[in-house]
Structures are given as structure tokens and as C-alpha cells.
Design a protein around this motif. Structure first.
Motif, PDB file in Angstrom:
ATOM      1  N   ILE A 403      -3.143  -2.149   1.884  1.00  0.00           N
ATOM      2  CA  ILE A 403      -3.501  -0.767   2.252  1.00  0.00           C
ATOM      3  C   ILE A 403      -4.521  -0.786   3.384  1.00  0.00           C
ATOM      4  O   ILE A 403      -4.413  -0.054   4.367  1.00  0.00           O
ATOM      5  CB  ILE A 403      -4.136  -0.004   1.063  1.00  0.00           C
ATOM      6  CG1 ILE A 403      -3.129   0.226  -0.033  1.00  0.00           C
ATOM      7  CG2 ILE A 403      -4.702   1.334   1.523  1.00  0.00           C
ATOM      8  CD1 ILE A 403      -3.586   1.221  -1.077  1.00  0.00           C
ATOM      9  N   PHE A 406      -3.081  -1.531   6.786  1.00  0.00           N
ATOM     10  CA  PHE A 406      -2.123  -0.509   7.232  1.00  0.00           C
ATOM     11  C   PHE A 406      -2.846   0.773   7.653  1.00  0.00           C
ATOM     12  O   PHE A 406      -2.441   1.452   8.608  1.00  0.00           O
ATOM     13  CB  PHE A 406      -1.145  -0.213   6.089  1.00  0.00           C
ATOM     14  CG  PHE A 406      -0.109   0.827   6.418  1.00  0.00           C
ATOM     15  CD1 PHE A 406       0.987   0.519   7.208  1.00  0.00           C
ATOM     16  CD2 PHE A 406      -0.232   2.123   5.939  1.00  0.00           C
ATOM     17  CE1 PHE A 406       1.943   1.473   7.517  1.00  0.00           C
ATOM     18  CE2 PHE A 406       0.709   3.086   6.237  1.00  0.00           C
ATOM     19  CZ  PHE A 406       1.810   2.763   7.024  1.00  0.00           C
ATOM     20  N   ALA A 407      -3.936   1.084   6.955  1.00  0.00           N
ATOM     21  CA  ALA A 407      -4.577   2.397   7.111  1.00  0.00           C
ATOM     22  C   ALA A 407      -5.133   2.658   8.510  1.00  0.00           C
ATOM     23  O   ALA A 407      -5.135   3.790   8.968  1.00  0.00           O
ATOM     24  CB  ALA A 407      -5.693   2.530   6.078  1.00  0.00           C
ATOM     25  N   VAL A 410      -1.852   2.977  10.930  1.00  0.00           N
ATOM     26  CA  VAL A 410      -0.601   3.377  10.264  1.00  0.00           C
ATOM     27  C   VAL A 410       0.586   2.641  10.916  1.00  0.00           C
ATOM     28  O   VAL A 410       1.584   3.243  11.314  1.00  0.00           O
ATOM     29  CB  VAL A 410      -0.407   4.908  10.305  1.00  0.00           C
ATOM     30  CG1 VAL A 410       0.646   5.346   9.304  1.00  0.00           C
ATOM     31  CG2 VAL A 410      -1.700   5.626   9.999  1.00  0.00           C
TER      32      VAL A 410
ATOM     33  N   TYR B 108       5.532   3.300  -2.536  1.00  0.00           N
ATOM     34  CA  TYR B 108       4.355   2.453  -2.715  1.00  0.00           C
ATOM     35  C   TYR B 108       4.021   2.192  -4.186  1.00  0.00           C
ATOM     36  O   TYR B 108       3.796   1.055  -4.583  1.00  0.00           O
ATOM     37  CB  TYR B 108       3.144   3.072  -2.007  1.00  0.00           C
ATOM     38  CG  TYR B 108       1.914   2.229  -2.151  1.00  0.00           C
ATOM     39  CD1 TYR B 108       1.721   1.122  -1.338  1.00  0.00           C
ATOM     40  CD2 TYR B 108       0.961   2.498  -3.136  1.00  0.00           C
ATOM     41  CE1 TYR B 108       0.616   0.310  -1.485  1.00  0.00           C
ATOM     42  CE2 TYR B 108      -0.145   1.685  -3.297  1.00  0.00           C
ATOM     43  CZ  TYR B 108      -0.318   0.600  -2.467  1.00  0.00           C
ATOM     44  OH  TYR B 108      -1.402  -0.211  -2.626  1.00  0.00           O
ATOM     45  N   ILE B 142      -4.832   3.229  -7.510  1.00  0.00           N
ATOM     46  CA  ILE B 142      -4.865   2.939  -6.060  1.00  0.00           C
ATOM     47  C   ILE B 142      -4.100   4.024  -5.302  1.00  0.00           C
ATOM     48  O   ILE B 142      -4.582   4.554  -4.294  1.00  0.00           O
ATOM     49  CB  ILE B 142      -4.259   1.539  -5.767  1.00  0.00           C
ATOM     50  CG1 ILE B 142      -5.160   0.445  -6.339  1.00  0.00           C
ATOM     51  CG2 ILE B 142      -4.087   1.330  -4.263  1.00  0.00           C
ATOM     52  CD1 ILE B 142      -4.555  -0.956  -6.309  1.00  0.00           C
ATOM     53  N   PHE B 146      -6.449   6.386  -2.907  1.00  0.00           N
ATOM     54  CA  PHE B 146      -6.334   6.261  -1.455  1.00  0.00           C
ATOM     55  C   PHE B 146      -5.390   7.309  -0.857  1.00  0.00           C
ATOM     56  O   PHE B 146      -5.631   7.820   0.222  1.00  0.00           O
ATOM     57  CB  PHE B 146      -5.897   4.840  -1.078  1.00  0.00           C
ATOM     58  CG  PHE B 146      -6.944   3.825  -1.421  1.00  0.00           C
ATOM     59  CD1 PHE B 146      -8.140   3.802  -0.728  1.00  0.00           C
ATOM     60  CD2 PHE B 146      -6.766   2.931  -2.456  1.00  0.00           C
ATOM     61  CE1 PHE B 146      -9.135   2.899  -1.062  1.00  0.00           C
ATOM     62  CE2 PHE B 146      -7.744   2.021  -2.797  1.00  0.00           C
ATOM     63  CZ  PHE B 146      -8.936   2.004  -2.093  1.00  0.00           C
ATOM     64  N   ILE B 152      -5.648   8.330   2.841  1.00  0.00           N
ATOM     65  CA  ILE B 152      -5.200   7.197   3.655  1.00  0.00           C
ATOM     66  C   ILE B 152      -3.684   7.100   3.514  1.00  0.00           C
ATOM     67  O   ILE B 152      -3.170   7.109   2.394  1.00  0.00           O
ATOM     68  CB  ILE B 152      -5.869   5.883   3.169  1.00  0.00           C
ATOM     69  CG1 ILE B 152      -7.354   5.909   3.533  1.00  0.00           C
ATOM     70  CG2 ILE B 152      -5.195   4.662   3.762  1.00  0.00           C
ATOM     71  CD1 ILE B 152      -8.130   4.744   2.974  1.00  0.00           C
ATOM     72  N   PRO B 153      -2.943   7.047   4.636  1.00  0.00           N
ATOM     73  CA  PRO B 153      -1.488   6.914   4.519  1.00  0.00           C
ATOM     74  C   PRO B 153      -1.122   5.594   3.831  1.00  0.00           C
ATOM     75  O   PRO B 153      -1.683   4.553   4.162  1.00  0.00           O
ATOM     76  CB  PRO B 153      -1.007   6.908   5.974  1.00  0.00           C
ATOM     77  CG  PRO B 153      -2.184   7.210   6.807  1.00  0.00           C
ATOM     78  CD  PRO B 153      -3.414   7.011   6.005  1.00  0.00           C
ATOM     79  N   LEU B 154      -0.229   5.657   2.875  1.00  0.00           N
ATOM     80  CA  LEU B 154       0.165   4.443   2.153  1.00  0.00           C
ATOM     81  C   LEU B 154       1.379   3.801   2.832  1.00  0.00           C
ATOM     82  O   LEU B 154       2.224   4.508   3.364  1.00  0.00           O
ATOM     83  CB  LEU B 154       0.499   4.787   0.696  1.00  0.00           C
ATOM     84  CG  LEU B 154      -0.653   5.399  -0.108  1.00  0.00           C
ATOM     85  CD1 LEU B 154      -0.164   5.896  -1.461  1.00  0.00           C
ATOM     86  CD2 LEU B 154      -1.769   4.392  -0.300  1.00  0.00           C
ATOM     87  N   PRO B 155       1.461   2.472   2.806  1.00  0.00           N
ATOM     88  CA  PRO B 155       2.596   1.817   3.474  1.00  0.00           C
ATOM     89  C   PRO B 155       3.928   2.217   2.851  1.00  0.00           C
ATOM     90  O   PRO B 155       3.991   2.417   1.659  1.00  0.00           O
ATOM     91  CB  PRO B 155       2.338   0.330   3.283  1.00  0.00           C
ATOM     92  CG  PRO B 155       1.029   0.185   2.642  1.00  0.00           C
ATOM     93  CD  PRO B 155       0.539   1.506   2.186  1.00  0.00           C
TER      94      PRO B 155
END
Lengths: 502, 155
Positions: A403, A406-407, A410, B108, B142, B146, B152-155
Motif C-alpha cells: 500500500i 502504491f499510495a 497511484v 484488494y 487495513i 487506508f 489512500i487509493p488501494l492497489p
């Protein structure tokens, strides 16, 4: 007059730091830092680097509050596992383990932890006072810097990498230069030419610092911890957790000596908290009336190590804020965090962000009081946390690394960068090459590149100004002395080792 | 601090570094000169390449002796696959599967739960129900913390 102005700025900064949001954030971060520092395998550098990526989207003041809280908490937290398990949670607590665990075995773990906590508190206060008074002077000198001096400063930063390794100095330098090489990927500053991109759009922007950092410190740690099958034993009897001011009142000379050692070593770029703790421990042993008790549970040993490693925090931020050169590996990561949040440490800091130094001082000052309170109260909980198996913990850390990397942008590509640097960092660790210089190289690369070419452009391609400008010449002498001291230091250590072996 | 000399492994590292620095120098020379050599984008990478080349030669010279000694004295019966190496390879494989497969094809939360459960199960973290609970709770916390709190953008 200037000192008075400084106090007014500090007062203003304290007003904003003492808001409930900041206090709660700081308390939570210090608590998390203590747990990170206490857990073997999770270092202060790793915790801070992971947090830099996870707090990227937060407002600057909250993000920096969390980062500094974790930094201070983690440097102290290592002492708890050092006392309870004889395993320093962070390298800076290795000297604390010498006497701290002996005390725990004698049934005095509480006394060991409370002495370490009080000493850490005093060390942090001492360090932050030095930070407040020394940084403005150093910044004033740095204002006279031109492209020549900035280039040499970057080289000085790379040369300190020889000190960031417990091994041969060249190993630190190699990794620092490799960091410089990786920083060359992507568009350069002068003409916008994309170096080593080979048409790959992901590489046009260069290699991002945070994914590289998270990989080097986070993933390599996960790989290292999970590849070993050992489990650790914890001393569970913790009592008598009260501040040890009465004991320290009689040891004020030792506290001052250790604080001074911590600040001085912290201010030398590249020499971190672990070295400060050992040097201070050694100095305390030499000057003690009870030399023979060192290593057998002497409280003076704990005071020396913990005061110095926490005073080192303030010391390592002095060159970071005034010259943009970090004083330790963790400070290198903090430097990256400050940059990412749009503050440019260095000579112009006082013009661009005049209140920043005092905000940092206020943060550390308040942190030290919170550390004293939280540190003493979480010790019993630490025992429980230390019993959590790494087989549960490390996979979770790995997901946080994903995470975190990546954050920032993006970009899935950054996860690949993180993974690649993680494997690379693990291999380097196995070969005895330190990871911290890589971070320093990636940070300093663009500064070295742009300023070298700018300096040569101004001087029509001649290098004469490097030797005719006084400050430039002083930095060159500094670089030579630094390199020589590292090489001579290596030779001395080798001789000592061979005589011990013989 | 502990002081060590070069080991036989440094010999291999120096060889890789030698090749890397040579490639760096060659590729830097291919970059445009922009009129003057001293402002060319390839200047700094060339300097870095030359320094790395010299450093790799120093390490090579220092590690030849330990390398030759190790070749003479190495234990031929030494196992290639040790428990530690196996754990390392499995950890790498698990991480790679999580990054390259699970996160690519699954949301995710599910990808992370599966990764955590499999990793904890392989490394014998505890009883199956505990592993299931920990992996689900950890993934949930998590994802929520997040994704929804920190945004926060998650993968």
C-alpha cells in the motif's frame, strides 16, 4: 535579540502543537513508534519510511507529527526489547541491552525500563535545545553557498556513507554511488532529456524515492525475518515503573556528557544513534567509579546509552535542516518525508518556511514529555506485543509495504520498484552492504547532477572555482579528512581484530 | 563496531558491479552532447560509471584471495537447499504471487486476505481458525483504515 525572536517563534509553534488533534496524533504515533522499535525486525528506519508513504495524503503538519512521533518512539522503543529480551529492537538500543537485560534477569526489569525511559526523555530535551540554537547559525553560513558548494555538499553526503556501515567503508560508498546511479533514471533538470528510460513512460519520471525506500527497509526486513525460523524469549516480570529522576539527579554529569556525545555524533552526517549509544557507553565506563559493574546491570550504562541515542535525534536534524544533509539513516528518511511535503530543508529554509525549525523543536519537545508518560505506561503491554509471532506480523508488514509504495503516485509500477529494491536490499544485507546509503544517493543525485553542470556552465567548463572559493575549499578538505578517517578507522579496527584473534 | 574484510561473495558482487558500470558508461556516451560536453546529460552518469568501475576493481582485488580460498576449502557435501533458503524462496514466491497475480485479478480485500492466510499457514503461525481470523481482521482493518479513513487509493 535573535534568541528572543526564536523564543517567540517557539511559543507560537507550541501553541499549534498543543492542540488536541496534534497531541492525540503525537501520542498515537509515539505509542506506535515504541511498538515498532520494540519489535525485533522492525527498525526505526523501516517504520518511518513506511509511514512516509502512508501519510502522503495527509496535511503536512499531521504527517510530520506522525513521522516525528514514530521516529522518537522507535528510537526509545528498542530499549524495551533490549531489557526484556536481550535483543535490541533497533540497533541504537544494542548498548542498552548490555546492562538492561542483566537487570531484568535480576528481577529488576521495571527499574531498567524506567531508567531507560527517563534517560531517553532527558536526552531528547538536550538534543532539541541544541537543535534550536545551532541550526540558525549553520544555515546562515550555508546561505553563502553556490553551485560549487552544493555539488561538493552532495559528494560530502555520499562520502559519509562509509560511516553508515559496520563493515569496510568502501561498501557504504559503493551503495551510495549506486543510489546516485539510480537517481539518474528519468528526465534531467537542465534539458528535460529522459536518461535510461528506453521509451518506457514509467521511467520518464525517474525512480521514486518512497517505493525504493519501502522496498530497501521494509520488504528486505520481511524476507530476512521470514527466512529464519528462530523464536525469541521474553522476560515477563515488569514492576516498579516510576521515573528515575532521583537516581539521575546524582548523575547529572553523566547525563550532560552523554547528551553532548549524542548531539555531536548526531550532527556528524551519516553517523547515527547506534554509534552515539556505543561511544557514550564507552565514555561512561571509562569515567565511572564502578567500571567493573558495567555489563552486569549497571544503571549508568543504561543512562549513557539511552541519553545519547535520544539526544542524537536533535543532533541529526541540525545538518538536515540547515544543509539538507541527514545526520543518520533515519534522518535520511525524514529528509525525504519533509521534501515530499513541499518543505525544502537547506540554507533557504529560513526564508521559504521561517517557522519550520520551531515547529520541529516544539514537536520534539512535546514528544519528549509524552514519551516519558507513554513509555512507562506501555511497558507491560510491550511484553504482550513482543510475544506476537513474527509469522503473524511480517506478512501484514508486507501488505503495508505494498500500500505504501502504491499510495504516493497511484502507479502499479511503483509496487514493482518496491519489490525489486526489496530483493536488492535483502541481497545487499546478506553481503554486508548497508541499505541507508542508497536512499542518500537517490536523494542527493539530482542535486549533484544539476549543480555540477551549473557550476561548469558558469565557469566555462573550468573546475578552478572549486579550489578558489573559500567555503568550497573547506568542504573539499572536509571530504578528504572524512575519507581518510574512514580508511584509517578501518585499518585500526582490522589491526585490533587481528591482535584479539591472535 | 565490528570490522570485516571482503568475503568470497564480494567477488561475485564486484563482477556484477563491473558489468553494470561498463553499461552505465557506454549508455551515457550515447546521450546527446547539447553543445558543450560539460553540460551534457551524460556527464554525471559517466562520472558515476567511472567511480563504480574503480570501486568494483578495488572490491575485486580485495576479494580474489577469499574467493580462491573458498573454492579450495568448500565443503562439496554442503546442501544447496537448506531450510533457510527454502523459506526465503517460498517468501519470495508468496510475495510475487500477491503482487503479480492476486492484486491484478482480485479486489484488494480478497487478495490481501488470501495472501495473509496462505503466508501465515505456510509459516505455521498458529491454529487454522486463528490464521483465518487474523488474516480477515487484518485485511479488513487495513482496507478500511487506508481506503476509507486515510483516503489512500488501494492497489
Amino acid at each position: 535579540m535573535e534568541a528572543f525572536h526564536g523564543f517567540i517563534m517557539l511559543f507560537e509553534a507550541l501553541k499549534s502543537v498543543l492542540s488536541p488533534t496534534v497531541i492525540l496524533t503525537l501520542a498515537g504515533s509515539i505509542f506506535s513508534g515504541i511498538i515498532i522499535g520494540a519489535l525485533p525486525g522492525l527498525t526505526a528506519t523501516m517504520g518511518v519510511s513506511l509511514l512516509v508513504s502512508l501519510t502522503f495524503g495527509l496535511p503536512t503538519n499531521i504527517a510530520l507529527t506522525m513521522i516525528m512521533g514514530v521516529y522518537i518512539g522507535a528510537i526509545y522503543g528498542g530499549s524495551q526489547s533490549a531489557v526484556l529480551m536481550n535483543i535490541p529492537g533497533t540497533p541504537s538500543a544494542a548498548a542498552t541491552a548490555m546492562d538492561g537485560h542483566q537487570l531484568a534477569l535480576q528481577g529488576k526489569a521495571g527499574l531498567g525500563i524506567s531508567t531507560a525511559t527517563t534517560a531517553s526523555f532527558l536526552g531528547t530535551i538536550f538534543g532539541v535545545l541544541c537543535l534550536m540554537f545551532i541550526t540558525p547559525f549553520l544555515s546562515e553560513i550555508a546561505l553563502k553557498f553556490g553551485a560549487w558548494e552544493f555539488f561538493l555538499l552532495a559528494i560530502f553526503g555520499i562520502m559519509i556513507c562509509g560511516n553508515l556501515t559496520a563493515d569496510i567503508a568502501i561498501k557504504g560508498w559503493v551503495v551510495g554511488i549506486l543510489g546516485l546511479a539510480f537517481s539518474m533514471v528519468g528526465q534531467e533538470e537542465m534539458y528535460g532529456y529522459a536518461r535510461f528510460a528506453y521509451g518506457n513512460l514509467n521511467l520518464f519520471g525517474g525512480i521514486s524515492l518512497i517505493p525504493a525506500m519501502v522496498g530497501l527497509f521494509g520488504i528486505s526486513e520481511v524476507l530476512d525475518a521470514l527466512s529464519k525460523s528462530d523464536q525469541l524469549r521474553v522476560v515477563k516480570n515488569v514492576s516498579g515503573l516510576t521515573p528515575s529522576f532521583s537516581f539521575l539527579k546524582n548523575k547529572w554529569r553523566l547525563v550532560l556528557q552523554s547528551g553532548l556525545i549524542g548531539v555531536l555524533i548526531g550532527a556528524i552526517p551519516g553517523v547515527g544513534e547506534d554509534v552515539a549509544a556505543w561511544v557514550s557507553y564507552d565514555a561512561a565506563k571509562r569515567s565511572s567509579k564502578e567500571k567493573e559493574l558495567f555489563g552486569k546491570g549497571n544503571l549508568e550504562g543504561i543512562v549513557a546509552a539511552e541519553t545519547a541515542n535520544n539526544a542524537c535525534i536533535g543532533g541529526s536534524i541540525i545538518p538536515l535542516l540547515s544543509l539538507a544533509i541527514p545526520g543518520s539513516a533515519v534522518a535520511a528518511v525524514v529528509l525525504g518525508a519533509i521534501w515530499i511535503h513541499g518543505v525544502r530543508p537547506g540554507p533557504l529554509l529560513f526564508f521559504e518556511s521561517p517557522g519550520f525549525l520551531y515547529e520541529m523543536v516544539a514537536l520534539i519537545l512535546v514528544s519528549s514529555f509524552l514519551l516519558l508518560f507513554i513509555g512507562l505506561n506501555v511497558a507491560r503491554m510491550t511484553v504482550k506485543v513482543l510475544e506476537v509471532k513474527k509469522e503473524y506480523l511480517m506478512p501484514i508488514v508486507a501488505t503495508l509495504c505494498v500500500i505504501g509504495s502504491f499510495a504516493i503516485n497511484v502507479k502499479s509500477f511503483d509496487i514493482l520498484v518496491m519489490f525489486g529494491f526489496g530483493v536488492f536490499g535483502f541481497l545487499m544485507r546478506k553481503l554486508g552492504y548497508p541499505a541507508a546509503p542508497m536512499t542518500l544517493g537517490i536523494i542527493l543525485g539530482p542535486m549533484a547532477d544539476a549543480n555540477l553542470r551549473r557550476a561548469l556552465l558558469i565557469a566555462d567548463g573550468t573546475i578552478t572555482p572549486f579550489f578558489t572559493r573559500p567555503i568550497s575549499l573547506i568542504i573539499i578538505v572536509g571530504i578528504v579528512i572524512l575519507a581518510a578517517s574512514q580508511v584509517i578507522g578501518n585499518k585500526k579496527a582490522r589491526k585490533m581484530n587481528s591482535s584479539v584473534e591472535a | 563496531m565490528k570490522e570485516k574484510r571482503f568475503s568470497h561473495l564480494d567477488f561475485y558482487f564486484a563482477l556484477v558491479l563491473l558489468v553494470f558500470s561498463a553499461v552505465l558508461i557506454i549508455e551515457s556516451q550515447k546521450m546527446p552532447k547539447m553543445g558543450q560536453v560539460y553540460v551534457a546529460p551524460g556527464l554525471m552518469p559517466t562520472v558515476i560509471g567511472v567511480i563504480l568501475l574503480l570501486q568494483s576493481l578495488v572490491i575485486l582485488a580485495g576479494s580474489i584471495k577469499p574467493f580462491l580460498l573458498q573454492r579450495k576449502t568448500r565443503d562439496k557435501a554442503e546442501k544447496l537447499v537448506t531450510p533457510e533458503r527454502l523459506r526465503l524462496v517460498i517468501t519470495l514466491a508468496l510475495l510475487a504471487s500477491y503482487i503479480f497475480l492476486l492484486l491484478k485479478f482480485l479486489p484488494y480485500f480478497y487478495a490481501t486476505s488470501i495472501f495473509l492466510a496462505v503466508a501465515m499457514w505456510y509459516f505455521k503461525a498458529g491454529a487454522m481458525w486463528k490464521i483465518g481470523l487474523v488474516s480477515l481482521v487484518a485485511s479488513g482493518v487495513i482496507t478500511f483504515l487506508f481506503g476509507s479513513i486515510f483516503l489512500i487509493p488501494l492497489p
